[in-house]
Design a protein around this motif. Sequence first.
Motif, PDB file in Angstrom:
ATOM      1  N   ILE A 127      12.211  -1.829 -21.875  1.00 40.93           N
ATOM      2  CA  ILE A 127      11.464  -1.811 -23.126  1.00 40.93           C
ATOM      3  C   ILE A 127      11.795  -3.091 -23.897  1.00 40.93           C
ATOM      4  O   ILE A 127      12.912  -3.599 -23.809  1.00 40.93           O
ATOM      5  N   LYS A 128      10.818  -3.609 -24.625  1.00 40.67           N
ATOM      6  CA  LYS A 128      11.012  -4.787 -25.474  1.00 40.67           C
ATOM      7  C   LYS A 128      10.792  -4.356 -26.916  1.00 40.67           C
ATOM      8  O   LYS A 128       9.790  -3.733 -27.230  1.00 40.67           O
ATOM      9  N   ILE A 129      11.762  -4.707 -27.774  1.00 34.65           N
ATOM     10  CA  ILE A 129      11.730  -4.276 -29.168  1.00 34.65           C
ATOM     11  C   ILE A 129      11.924  -5.498 -30.070  1.00 34.65           C
ATOM     12  O   ILE A 129      12.891  -6.248 -29.915  1.00 34.65           O
ATOM     13  N   LYS A 130      11.021  -5.668 -31.015  1.00 33.44           N
ATOM     14  CA  LYS A 130      11.113  -6.754 -32.004  1.00 33.44           C
ATOM     15  C   LYS A 130      12.157  -6.364 -33.050  1.00 33.44           C
ATOM     16  O   LYS A 130      12.138  -5.248 -33.571  1.00 33.44           O
ATOM     17  N   THR A 131      13.084  -7.289 -33.344  1.00 34.82           N
ATOM     18  CA  THR A 131      14.145  -7.012 -34.311  1.00 34.82           C
ATOM     19  C   THR A 131      14.081  -7.997 -35.474  1.00 34.82           C
ATOM     20  O   THR A 131      13.278  -8.919 -35.478  1.00 34.82           O
ATOM     21  N   SER A 132      14.993  -7.805 -36.432  1.00 33.86           N
ATOM     22  CA  SER A 132      15.109  -8.722 -37.561  1.00 33.86           C
ATOM     23  C   SER A 132      16.366  -9.581 -37.442  1.00 33.86           C
ATOM     24  O   SER A 132      16.828 -10.151 -38.424  1.00 33.86           O
ATOM     25  N   ALA A 133      16.912  -9.701 -36.242  1.00 31.38           N
ATOM     26  CA  ALA A 133      18.124 -10.490 -36.012  1.00 31.38           C
ATOM     27  C   ALA A 133      17.873 -11.965 -36.284  1.00 31.38           C
ATOM     28  O   ALA A 133      16.770 -12.461 -36.066  1.00 31.38           O
ATOM     29  N   VAL A 134      18.916 -12.668 -36.768  1.00 36.98           N
ATOM     30  CA  VAL A 134      18.737 -14.079 -37.105  1.00 36.98           C
ATOM     31  C   VAL A 134      19.748 -15.018 -36.449  1.00 36.98           C
ATOM     32  O   VAL A 134      19.526 -16.219 -36.431  1.00 36.98           O
ATOM     33  N   CYS A 135      20.874 -14.504 -35.944  1.00 38.93           N
ATOM     34  CA  CYS A 135      21.895 -15.423 -35.434  1.00 38.93           C
ATOM     35  C   CYS A 135      22.643 -14.831 -34.235  1.00 38.93           C
ATOM     36  O   CYS A 135      22.394 -13.706 -33.820  1.00 38.93           O
ATOM     37  N   GLU A 136      23.594 -15.614 -33.727  1.00 37.94           N
ATOM     38  CA  GLU A 136      24.395 -15.194 -32.574  1.00 37.94           C
ATOM     39  C   GLU A 136      25.251 -13.969 -32.896  1.00 37.94           C
ATOM     40  O   GLU A 136      25.500 -13.149 -32.017  1.00 37.94           O
ATOM     41  N   MET A 137      25.697 -13.847 -34.140  1.00 37.53           N
ATOM     42  CA  MET A 137      26.475 -12.657 -34.515  1.00 37.53           C
ATOM     43  C   MET A 137      25.597 -11.415 -34.450  1.00 37.53           C
ATOM     44  O   MET A 137      26.045 -10.356 -34.015  1.00 37.53           O
ATOM     45  N   CYS A 138      24.346 -11.550 -34.866  1.00 42.72           N
ATOM     46  CA  CYS A 138      23.397 -10.434 -34.773  1.00 42.72           C
ATOM     47  C   CYS A 138      23.207 -10.041 -33.304  1.00 42.72           C
ATOM     48  O   CYS A 138      23.227  -8.861 -32.954  1.00 42.72           O
ATOM     49  N   LYS A 139      23.012 -11.058 -32.481  1.00 41.14           N
ATOM     50  CA  LYS A 139      22.808 -10.845 -31.045  1.00 41.14           C
ATOM     51  C   LYS A 139      23.990 -10.082 -30.455  1.00 41.14           C
ATOM     52  O   LYS A 139      23.807  -9.078 -29.764  1.00 41.14           O
ATOM     53  N   ALA A 140      25.197 -10.535 -30.746  1.00 40.08           N
ATOM     54  CA  ALA A 140      26.391  -9.886 -30.212  1.00 40.08           C
ATOM     55  C   ALA A 140      26.506  -8.446 -30.708  1.00 40.08           C
ATOM     56  O   ALA A 140      26.830  -7.540 -29.932  1.00 40.08           O
ATOM     57  N   ARG A 141      26.214  -8.224 -31.985  1.00 47.04           N
ATOM     58  CA  ARG A 141      26.326  -6.889 -32.577  1.00 47.04           C
ATOM     59  C   ARG A 141      25.318  -5.921 -31.941  1.00 47.04           C
ATOM     60  O   ARG A 141      25.666  -4.807 -31.556  1.00 47.04           O
ATOM     61  N   ILE A 142      24.071  -6.346 -31.818  1.00 52.52           N
ATOM     62  CA  ILE A 142      23.038  -5.480 -31.250  1.00 52.52           C
ATOM     63  C   ILE A 142      23.329  -5.194 -29.781  1.00 52.52           C
ATOM     64  O   ILE A 142      23.278  -4.040 -29.337  1.00 52.52           O
ATOM     65  N   GLU A 143      23.643  -6.238 -29.010  1.00 52.76           N
ATOM     66  CA  GLU A 143      23.907  -6.047 -27.580  1.00 52.76           C
ATOM     67  C   GLU A 143      25.135  -5.174 -27.352  1.00 52.76           C
ATOM     68  O   GLU A 143      25.147  -4.341 -26.449  1.00 52.76           O
ATOM     69  N   ARG A 144      26.178  -5.325 -28.182  1.00 51.62           N
ATOM     70  CA  ARG A 144      27.378  -4.497 -28.047  1.00 51.62           C
ATOM     71  C   ARG A 144      27.048  -3.030 -28.320  1.00 51.62           C
ATOM     72  O   ARG A 144      27.412  -2.145 -27.541  1.00 51.62           O
ATOM     73  N   ASN A 145      26.342  -2.768 -29.425  1.00 54.23           N
ATOM     74  CA  ASN A 145      26.032  -1.378 -29.772  1.00 54.23           C
ATOM     75  C   ASN A 145      25.101  -0.736 -28.757  1.00 54.23           C
ATOM     76  O   ASN A 145      25.246   0.450 -28.439  1.00 54.23           O
ATOM     77  N   LEU A 146      24.142  -1.497 -28.251  1.00 52.18           N
ATOM     78  CA  LEU A 146      23.273  -0.948 -27.212  1.00 52.18           C
ATOM     79  C   LEU A 146      24.064  -0.694 -25.935  1.00 52.18           C
ATOM     80  O   LEU A 146      23.848   0.303 -25.245  1.00 52.18           O
ATOM     81  N   GLY A 147      25.002  -1.583 -25.620  1.00 44.74           N
ATOM     82  CA  GLY A 147      25.823  -1.417 -24.429  1.00 44.74           C
ATOM     83  C   GLY A 147      26.696  -0.174 -24.481  1.00 44.74           C
ATOM     84  O   GLY A 147      27.045   0.391 -23.444  1.00 44.74           O
TER      85      GLY A 147
END
Length: 114
Positions: A28-48
């Motif tokens: 699935i592809k989901i559009k987010t409101s992430a803006v930076c590498e910290m956002c990326k790490a936070r989202i990927e960690r929580n999804l993981g």
Amino acid sequence: MKTILFSFITLLFIGSNAAFSAGDEKEIKIKTSAVCEMCKARIERNLGLSKGVKESNLNLKDKVVTVKYNPAKTTPEAIKATIINTGYDADNQLANQKAHDKLPSCCRKTAAPH
């Protein structure tokens, strides 16, 4: 004894095949409101850490997270709920305000991409 061993191996083989075929992977592809590498790490960690999620990758250029998951263990709605409860928008659903307010100021929706 050979018969018992052969039976055990056969059952093990059949069980492992059933486990692999029952857990077909979806994406699935989901559009987010992430803006930076910290956002990326936070989202990927929580999804993981979410049950049934096998892999996630957030592309910061288009702000779309691609998630591979096991449909027998999770749903697109549950995946979106994880993103929302992390403090980010997920498609057309707004972020959980309390979670969003806890994000660093550089990770909030009003922050400029950096």
